[in-house]
Structure formats: structure tokens, C-alpha cells
Scaffold this motif. Structure first.
Motif, mmCIF file in Angstrom:
data_model
loop_
_atom_site.group_PDB
_atom_site.id
_atom_site.type_symbol
_atom_site.label_atom_id
_atom_site.label_comp_id
_atom_site.label_asym_id
_atom_site.label_seq_id
_atom_site.Cartn_x
_atom_site.Cartn_y
_atom_site.Cartn_z
ATOM 1 N N TRP A 26 -8.428 4.842 -2.977
ATOM 2 C CA TRP A 26 -7.050 5.051 -3.433
ATOM 3 C C TRP A 26 -6.088 4.123 -2.694
ATOM 4 N N ALA A 27 -6.244 4.013 -1.370
ATOM 5 C CA ALA A 27 -5.309 3.229 -0.564
ATOM 6 C C ALA A 27 -5.393 1.744 -0.862
ATOM 7 N N LEU A 28 -6.575 1.248 -1.131
ATOM 8 C CA LEU A 28 -6.745 -0.197 -1.278
ATOM 9 C C LEU A 28 -6.632 -0.689 -2.716
ATOM 10 N N ASN A 29 -6.424 0.200 -3.669
ATOM 11 C CA ASN A 29 -6.349 -0.216 -5.063
ATOM 12 C C ASN A 29 -4.946 -0.174 -5.637
ATOM 13 N N GLY A 30 -3.948 -0.376 -4.798
ATOM 14 C CA GLY A 30 -2.583 -0.456 -5.305
ATOM 15 C C GLY A 30 -2.300 -1.839 -5.867
ATOM 16 N N ASP A 31 -1.243 -1.947 -6.626
ATOM 17 C CA ASP A 31 -0.862 -3.220 -7.233
ATOM 18 C C ASP A 31 0.037 -4.015 -6.303
ATOM 19 N N PHE A 32 -0.155 -5.318 -6.326
ATOM 20 C CA PHE A 32 0.733 -6.228 -5.616
ATOM 21 C C PHE A 32 1.723 -6.814 -6.593
ATOM 22 N N GLY A 33 2.930 -7.013 -6.142
ATOM 23 C CA GLY A 33 3.938 -7.660 -6.961
ATOM 24 C C GLY A 33 4.002 -9.145 -6.634
ATOM 25 N N ALA A 34 4.964 -9.785 -7.189
ATOM 26 C CA ALA A 34 5.149 -11.214 -6.955
ATOM 27 C C ALA A 34 5.939 -11.421 -5.670
ATOM 28 N N CYS A 35 5.608 -12.482 -4.994
ATOM 29 C CA CYS A 35 6.307 -12.836 -3.769
ATOM 30 C C CYS A 35 7.629 -13.504 -4.126
ATOM 31 N N VAL A 36 8.710 -12.952 -3.625
ATOM 32 C CA VAL A 36 10.026 -13.542 -3.824
ATOM 33 C C VAL A 36 10.469 -14.074 -2.473
ATOM 34 N N THR A 37 10.355 -15.381 -2.322
ATOM 35 C CA THR A 37 10.715 -15.969 -1.040
ATOM 36 C C THR A 37 12.222 -16.106 -0.944
ATOM 37 N N GLY A 38 12.657 -16.251 0.273
ATOM 38 C CA GLY A 38 14.083 -16.406 0.496
ATOM 39 C C GLY A 38 14.556 -15.423 1.542
ATOM 40 N N SER A 39 15.834 -15.353 1.673
ATOM 41 C CA SER A 39 16.383 -14.460 2.685
ATOM 42 C C SER A 39 16.280 -13.018 2.204
ATOM 43 N N THR A 40 15.972 -12.162 3.137
ATOM 44 C CA THR A 40 15.908 -10.742 2.819
ATOM 45 C C THR A 40 17.143 -10.061 3.394
ATOM 46 N N ASP A 41 17.591 -9.047 2.703
ATOM 47 C CA ASP A 41 18.798 -8.375 3.180
ATOM 48 C C ASP A 41 18.484 -7.520 4.411
ATOM 49 N N LYS A 42 19.520 -7.188 5.119
ATOM 50 C CA LYS A 42 19.395 -6.473 6.388
ATOM 51 C C LYS A 42 18.789 -5.078 6.199
ATOM 52 N N ASP A 126 3.114 -1.163 -4.316
ATOM 53 C CA ASP A 126 2.245 0.013 -4.326
ATOM 54 C C ASP A 126 1.173 -0.039 -3.242
ATOM 55 N N VAL A 127 0.539 -1.174 -3.044
ATOM 56 C CA VAL A 127 -0.551 -1.246 -2.077
ATOM 57 C C VAL A 127 -0.037 -1.012 -0.650
ATOM 58 N N MET A 128 1.150 -1.479 -0.353
ATOM 59 C CA MET A 128 1.707 -1.273 0.981
ATOM 60 C C MET A 128 2.089 0.192 1.193
ATOM 61 N N GLN A 129 2.654 0.804 0.180
ATOM 62 C CA GLN A 129 3.001 2.212 0.289
ATOM 63 C C GLN A 129 1.745 3.067 0.436
ATOM 64 N N ARG A 130 0.693 2.693 -0.267
ATOM 65 C CA ARG A 130 -0.555 3.463 -0.172
ATOM 66 C C ARG A 130 -1.198 3.316 1.200
ATOM 67 N N LEU A 131 -1.154 2.128 1.795
ATOM 68 C CA LEU A 131 -1.696 1.962 3.146
ATOM 69 C C LEU A 131 -0.916 2.800 4.152
ATOM 70 N N PHE A 132 0.402 2.808 4.005
ATOM 71 C CA PHE A 132 1.240 3.617 4.895
ATOM 72 C C PHE A 132 0.889 5.099 4.733
ATOM 73 N N LEU A 133 0.800 5.554 3.495
ATOM 74 C CA LEU A 133 0.490 6.960 3.240
ATOM 75 C C LEU A 133 -0.929 7.315 3.661
ATOM 76 N N ALA A 134 -1.874 6.376 3.506
ATOM 77 C CA ALA A 134 -3.246 6.646 3.944
ATOM 78 C C ALA A 134 -3.278 6.870 5.452
ATOM 79 N N SER A 135 -2.545 6.067 6.194
ATOM 80 C CA SER A 135 -2.478 6.257 7.638
ATOM 81 C C SER A 135 -1.903 7.635 7.961
#
Length: 164
Positions: A26-42, A126-135
Motif C-alpha cells: 500500500w505504501a509503495l504503490n502511490g502515484d507520483f505527480g509531475a515535478c514542477v521546478t522553481g521556487s517554492t512558497d514559504k 500520494d506516494v509521499m503521503q503513504r510513506l509518511f502514514l506507513a511510518s
């Protein structure tokens, strides 16, 4: 012919392994989105910092509990005796806490990669949220196993019998 006493521990270990495998699938089968490079907000940077400190705390607590459980399991404290069921429960708790640490490390590695690639927006995927929740869930399952083991031991000792 197999006796019930041989099947029961194997069945418990098998159920434990299936539960852990299902958690990892379950934790490792989340979807990845597209990488949006650039500045990230605070606010995104602050969110990542807060989640990272939460994972870091969970890793530290889990490692401390693993160490204490290992000391009890290996009998480093003289005079402490445990039944076989207590030892098995403690072993399962240690394994669950270890998986919590592993999922937390995977999450931290992915966050570091996101920072390196300047794609911090992937933390929302999704995959990052699932890893966090799996932990988090493995940590809670390890704690619940420890509480169950201690409750059974206290209940058995208050009734004047040895926990089995």
C-alpha cells in the motif's frame, strides 16, 4: 501429522508477515505527480519542515523502544522473565517499530531528493503521503502490541498466575 501447537505459532507469524507486506505494498504503490521546478512558497517549506521533524521524532522514539525491547528480549536485565507469548509479542512490536523507522527513512530520503531536484511540490503526492502514514501506522501498531503485551502481563500477574 501437524499438531495444533505447531500450526498456531506459524499461523500467527504468517498473518503478521501478510499484514506487513500489505502495508508496504500500500505504501509503495502511490502515484507520483509531475515535478514542477522553481521556487517554492514559504508555507510548503514550513510544512515539509514540520513533517520532517515529526518523522524524525518517530524514528528516535522507535529506535529507543527497539533498544529497550531488545534488551528485554535478550535478557540483559537480570531477574526479568517473560513467557514465550510475551517474547513473541515483544518481537512483533520490535519488528513493527523497525518498519516504522524504515518507512520514515524512505520518506526522508525522498524529501532530500525532492529538495535536490527543486521539486518540493512532490511532497504533496500520494506516494509521499503513504510513506509518511506507513511510518505512523507501523509505529502505532508497534505501540499497540507493546500495550497489549504489558496489559496481558499485568492482568495475569494480578490474578496470581504466570502469563502464557
Amino acid at each position: 501429522m501437524l499438531s495444533l501447537t505447531r500450526i498456531k505459532p506459524f499461523g500467527i507469524a504468517f498473518a503478521f508477515a501478510v499484514m506487513c507486506a500489505a502495508g508496504w505494498v500500500w505504501a509503495l504503490n502511490g502515484d507520483f505527480g509531475a515535478c514542477v521546478t522553481g521556487s517554492t512558497d514559504k508555507s510548503l517549506q514550513n510544512t515539509v519542515a514540520a513533517l520532517d521533524s515529526t518523522i524524525d521524532l518517530g524514528i528516535k522514539l522507535a529506535i529507543a523502544l527497539i533498544g529497550a525491547g531488545g534488551a528485554l528480549l535478550f535478557g540483559l536485565k537480570a531477574g526479568v522473565t517473560m513467557s514465550i507469548n510475551g517474547k513473541v509479542s515483544l518481537l512483533f512490536a520490535i519488528l513493527l517499530l523497525g518498519q516504522s523507522v524504515l518507512a520514515g527513512i524512505f520518506w526522508k530520503m525522498q524529501v532530500a531528493e525532492d529538495w535536490l531536484n527543486k521539486c518540493l511540490n512532490l511532497v504533496q503526492e500520494d506516494v509521499m503521503q503513504r510513506l509518511f502514514l506507513a511510518s505512523f501506522y507501523f509505529f502505532l501498531a508497534g505501540l499497540a502490541t507493546l500495550v497489549f503485551m504489558m496489559s496481558a502481563t499485568i492482568l495475569a500477574s494480578s490474578q496470581g498466575r504466570t502469563p502464557s
